[in-house]
Structures are given as C-alpha cells and as structure tokens.
Design an enzyme around this catalytic site. Structure first.
Site, PDB file in Angstrom:
ATOM      1  N   ARG A  51      -5.622  19.318  17.231  1.00  0.00           N
ATOM      2  CA  ARG A  51      -6.134  17.946  17.374  1.00  0.00           C
ATOM      3  C   ARG A  51      -6.957  17.552  16.146  1.00  0.00           C
ATOM      4  O   ARG A  51      -6.917  16.418  15.694  1.00  0.00           O
ATOM      5  CB  ARG A  51      -6.983  17.784  18.654  1.00  0.00           C
ATOM      6  CG  ARG A  51      -7.703  16.428  18.711  1.00  0.00           C
ATOM      7  CD  ARG A  51      -8.116  16.014  20.105  1.00  0.00           C
ATOM      8  NE  ARG A  51      -8.827  17.027  20.831  1.00  0.00           N
ATOM      9  CZ  ARG A  51     -10.093  17.400  20.601  1.00  0.00           C
ATOM     10  NH1 ARG A  51     -10.803  16.812  19.659  1.00  0.00           N
ATOM     11  NH2 ARG A  51     -10.648  18.356  21.316  1.00  0.00           N
ATOM     12  N   TYR A 103       0.531  -9.073  16.212  1.00  0.00           N
ATOM     13  CA  TYR A 103       1.334  -8.311  17.174  1.00  0.00           C
ATOM     14  C   TYR A 103       0.705  -8.457  18.563  1.00  0.00           C
ATOM     15  O   TYR A 103      -0.513  -8.299  18.726  1.00  0.00           O
ATOM     16  CB  TYR A 103       1.362  -6.849  16.728  1.00  0.00           C
ATOM     17  CG  TYR A 103       2.072  -5.942  17.692  1.00  0.00           C
ATOM     18  CD1 TYR A 103       3.446  -5.989  17.820  1.00  0.00           C
ATOM     19  CD2 TYR A 103       1.363  -5.052  18.488  1.00  0.00           C
ATOM     20  CE1 TYR A 103       4.102  -5.172  18.719  1.00  0.00           C
ATOM     21  CE2 TYR A 103       2.013  -4.224  19.385  1.00  0.00           C
ATOM     22  CZ  TYR A 103       3.388  -4.291  19.496  1.00  0.00           C
ATOM     23  OH  TYR A 103       4.035  -3.480  20.388  1.00  0.00           O
ATOM     24  N   ASP A 175      -2.950  -4.956   8.616  1.00  0.00           N
ATOM     25  CA  ASP A 175      -1.796  -4.285   9.210  1.00  0.00           C
ATOM     26  C   ASP A 175      -0.625  -4.499   8.248  1.00  0.00           C
ATOM     27  O   ASP A 175      -0.132  -5.610   8.072  1.00  0.00           O
ATOM     28  CB  ASP A 175      -1.517  -4.897  10.594  1.00  0.00           C
ATOM     29  CG  ASP A 175      -0.345  -4.235  11.310  1.00  0.00           C
ATOM     30  OD1 ASP A 175       0.553  -3.690  10.627  1.00  0.00           O
ATOM     31  OD2 ASP A 175      -0.309  -4.298  12.550  1.00  0.00           O
ATOM     32  N   LYS A 200       7.866   1.961  12.737  1.00  0.00           N
ATOM     33  CA  LYS A 200       8.752   0.960  12.155  1.00  0.00           C
ATOM     34  C   LYS A 200       9.347   1.477  10.835  1.00  0.00           C
ATOM     35  O   LYS A 200      10.096   2.427  10.852  1.00  0.00           O
ATOM     36  CB  LYS A 200       7.982  -0.349  11.999  1.00  0.00           C
ATOM     37  CG  LYS A 200       7.121  -0.726  13.226  1.00  0.00           C
ATOM     38  CD  LYS A 200       7.931  -1.033  14.466  1.00  0.00           C
ATOM     39  CE  LYS A 200       7.083  -1.178  15.742  1.00  0.00           C
ATOM     40  NZ  LYS A 200       6.013  -2.156  15.711  1.00  0.00           N
TER      41      LYS A 200
HETATM   42  C1  LIG Z   1       4.882  -2.442  16.482  1.00  0.00           C
HETATM   43  C2  LIG Z   1       3.689  -2.991  15.821  1.00  0.00           C
HETATM   44  C3  LIG Z   1       2.407  -2.533  16.162  1.00  0.00           C
HETATM   45  C4  LIG Z   1       2.180  -1.502  17.250  1.00  0.00           C
HETATM   46  O1  LIG Z   1       2.689  -0.254  16.882  1.00  0.00           O
HETATM   47  P1  LIG Z   1       3.202   0.856  17.932  1.00  0.00           P
HETATM   48  O2  LIG Z   1       3.695   1.944  17.062  1.00  0.00           O
HETATM   49  O3  LIG Z   1       4.256   0.206  18.768  1.00  0.00           O
HETATM   50  O4  LIG Z   1       2.019   1.235  18.763  1.00  0.00           O
HETATM   51  C5  LIG Z   1       1.328  -3.042  15.457  1.00  0.00           C
HETATM   52  N1  LIG Z   1       1.496  -3.977  14.482  1.00  0.00           N
HETATM   53  C6  LIG Z   1       2.709  -4.444  14.157  1.00  0.00           C
HETATM   54  C7  LIG Z   1       2.827  -5.460  13.077  1.00  0.00           C
HETATM   55  C8  LIG Z   1       3.842  -3.984  14.819  1.00  0.00           C
HETATM   56  O5  LIG Z   1       5.046  -4.461  14.486  1.00  0.00           O
END
Ligand SMILES: *Cc1c(COP(=O)(O)O)cnc(C)c1O
Length: 383
Positions: A51, A103, A175, A200
């Site tokens: 962890r 998001y 982000d 992603k």
């Molecule tokens: C998918 C996404 C998230 C969340 O990510 P997860 O891996 O699904 O928890 C946050 N920000 C953006 C821009 C996203 O496309």
C-alpha cells in the site's frame, strides 16, 4: 540530458530510473503485499508494504513523473481516487473554485463527500478572466478545471488561469485526461497539480482502471503521497504493469487516434442530421487558437449534436463497429450518451446551461481504420 517524450514513454528516466536485479526488459510485476526486513528499522531495498510502495508501481510513477515534468506522482486505483486525494488537501471552510464543465463524477464527489466535510465549492466559467476573478474569495485555496472539458470540449487558457490563481494565492489543479502528457503538460504552463484518469489514454486499451496525481512542488507531492498511502486507494501491481505497457505506445496511439478524429470531425460537419461538431482541431472551434498555443495536439475526443433525441438514440442503437459505451481514450472507438451516462450527476440547470442534452453525443475515436469508422457512422445515420 533528458530523453525525448517518446523515449520516456518506454524507458521512464532511463539509466537514472528504477532498475531491477534480473535485468528483465519488461519491468516485472511484483505481486507481493510485503517485503522482508533484515532487522528492525532496516529494509534492504526501501520497500515495506505494497500500500505504501511497490516496485512495479514505483516504475509506473517514475514514467508518469517523467512525462508530466512533475516532482513526483502517485498511481491510484481510478481517476476518481486521484481526484479525491487532491480534495483531501483542504480543510473545512476552504473554498475551491471549479470550472462548471467537469466530468460528472466530480460533481458527485463534491456533493457526497467534500461538501459534507466542510469544503465550500463553487462553479464558474473560468475561461472569462472577469468572471473568474469575481468568483475568487478570501478563503479560496484552489482552482480546479479540465481543458478540454468533458464533454463540451471547451478550452481554457492554462497560462492565464495559473497566473490569476497564483496572484490570489490559490493552487491550480488541472485534469489532463483528454490530452494526456503527450499533447499537453499543464505543470509547464503553471499548474501546480495534474490529475488523470489513467483508465483513458494512458492505459489506452479499455482494460484497466487507474488514476494519477502529479505535483510540481516536492512538498506538495509529498503531501499527496502521504494522503494516498493513508487513504489507501493505490494501484495494484498487475494494473500498474498494464498501464506501464499501455504507455509504451502512448505517442503513436495519440497521433493516429487524432488523425482518425480529424477525418471524422470533418465528415460529421457535412452530415445533414448533424447540427454542431465540437472538436478543437477544427479551425472554427472557439478554443482552437488557445489550444494551438498551449498543446501540441487536439486529441481524439469529439462531441456532436444531432437534429433530435430520436436521431441520437437511433445512432446509438445502430452503430456496429463503434461500441455504445461509457469511457474513452482506448484502442476501441466508443460512442457515449453524456445525458444518461457520464454526466447524469451534473445538476440539471447546469447541464442545460452547458448544452448537455438528449441531442448530444460524444465519440472517443480509436485506432480502427478511419474508413471503417466512417462507414459505420454512415450506416448508423441512415434513417
Ligand atoms: C473518466 C474521467 C474521470 C474519472 O476517472 P475514472 O478512472 O473513471 O475514475 C475524471 N476526469 C475525466 C476527464 C474523465 O474522463
């Protein structure tokens, strides 16, 4: 001398990076929960407990740190885990100013967790400096945004935003999921923290969930690492290995997916049932110039609007090669219906204001042949 981006995707820091004893070319999966100690207070290799740290995760974090130009990065189990850790930096009574196009899961995090714990959270159109400055308060500690935004593909000037945030003593958190460090490196533009859904583009194969938090300042990075270890939502060794493998091809995937997206965006513009195309690579996109100045690409996310909800549903039900699914950034092209999927948790009034309605579709363009993708859209739109 720092290696070029493509080289860092494969080798991380290179000779200065984390190596391992067997010299295996593919970094191994250290599938262990703990590491032996020689005597009290002395561990042979710096690893104690997974962890807290694990070599496979450390290697992945080294690569991400090298790609984002960070002091340090932490790999977490999802994008939401990474975003949650960021918001744990703040205390009850602190105000966080967020962009209003985010998001959907982030709104839910604010509502169910952060606001309950005393954070004050506001949303404003941060693209407009006057609106932005007017929304900053004495207790504002951070500014949080995406650029391009999900799903409206709005672009915010990151250099300008960082300058305004810092003038008011606020951290800027970006982000960077839609661009990945391949096309945009917010820390170099003045951001303090970058978060990612590694699920992603970084993972890139629609097969692993992961998230990252990266910081420019070593002290801030250390706080984020301590919070991550304490909360415990860190990425498991096998998943770290999958993301390490995904990142090796990041730059070639991003380039090819972008080329496919450009062809599809141009084609969509010509279709009778398509009433708007939101893709920053199109010269008429309102954020095109800012995007060109702060990023080296436009990515492969396209949102578009069709003439009715019936048309949108018809397309979703008739695509064959393209998959009707939530998520983005992988090798497979996906079509998403933000209003019932990713953005269901956005407050309705805000959804209306942003234009997230039942005529909006979002496409993540993958690595299939552009011709096959166009043919699939053509037959799905044949009403
Ligand atoms: C998918 C996404 C998230 C969340 O990510 P997860 O891996 O699904 O928890 C946050 N920000 C953006 C821009 C996203 O496309």
């Amino acid at each position: 001398m720092a290696y070029d981006f493509e080289t860092r995707c494969i080798h991380g820091k290179g000779a200065d990076g984390l190596t391992e004893d067997t010299c295996s070319v593919s970094f191994p999966i250290y599938q262990t929960a703990c590491f032996s100690h020689i005597k009290p207070g002395h561990n042979a290799n710096g690893f104690d407990y997974t962890r807290e740290s694990n070599p496979t995760r450390s290697k992945l974090e080294e690569v991400i740190t090298a790609l984002e130009g960070a002091a340090d990065s932490v790999a977490l189990s999802s994008g939401m885990a990474a975003i949650s850790v960021c918001f744990e930096l703040f205390r009850p009574g602190d105000h966080i100013l967020c962009a209003e196009d985010l998001y959907g899961g982030v709104f839910r995090l604010h509502k169910l967790v952060n606001q309950k714990n005393g954070l004050e959270i506001d949303y404003a159109d941060l693209r407009d400096p006057a609106v932005f400055e007017a929304a900053i308060r004495d207790n504002t500690r951070a500014v949080y945004l995406e650029s391009p935004t999900n799903p409206m593909m709005n672009i915010t000037d990151l250099r300008q935003t960082a300058e305004i945030a810092h003038r008011h003593g606020c951290l800027l958190i970006v982000d960077n999921t839609f661009m990945s460090p391949c096309f945009q490196q917010p820390l170099a533009l003045g951001a303090d923290i970058v978060v990612h859904s590694g699920t992603k583009f970084l993972g890139g194969h629609n097969d692993t969930s992961s998230g990252f938090v990266c910081a420019r300042d070593p002290d801030l990075a250390a706080q984020l690492r301590l919070l991550s270890k304490t909360i415990g939502g860190v990425l498991a060794p096998f998943d770290c290995w999958l993301v390490l493998r995904g990142i090796k091809t990041l730059s070639v995937r991003m380039e090819r997916q972008q080329a496919n997206a450009m062809a599809i965006a141009r084609w969509l513009k010509e279709q009778a049932c398509v009433t708007a195309v939101y893709y920053p690579g199109l010269p008429e996109h309102p954020g095109h110039d800012v995007q060109s100045a702060q990023a080296s690409g436009f990515g492969s996310m396209i949102s578009f609007r069709v003439d009715s909800a019936e048309t949108a549903v018809h397309i979703l039900e008739h695509v064959r090669l393209i998959t009707f699914a939530e998520s983005l950034g992988g090798t497979e092209s996906l079509l998403t219906y933000p209003v019932t999927q990713t953005h269901l948790d956005v407050p309705e009034a805000l959804r209306k204001k942003l234009g997230i309605d039942d005529t909006l579709l979002r496409m993540s363009v993958g690595l299939e042949s552009a011709e096959d993708l166009l043919e699939d859209l053509r037959q799905a739109m044949d009403i």
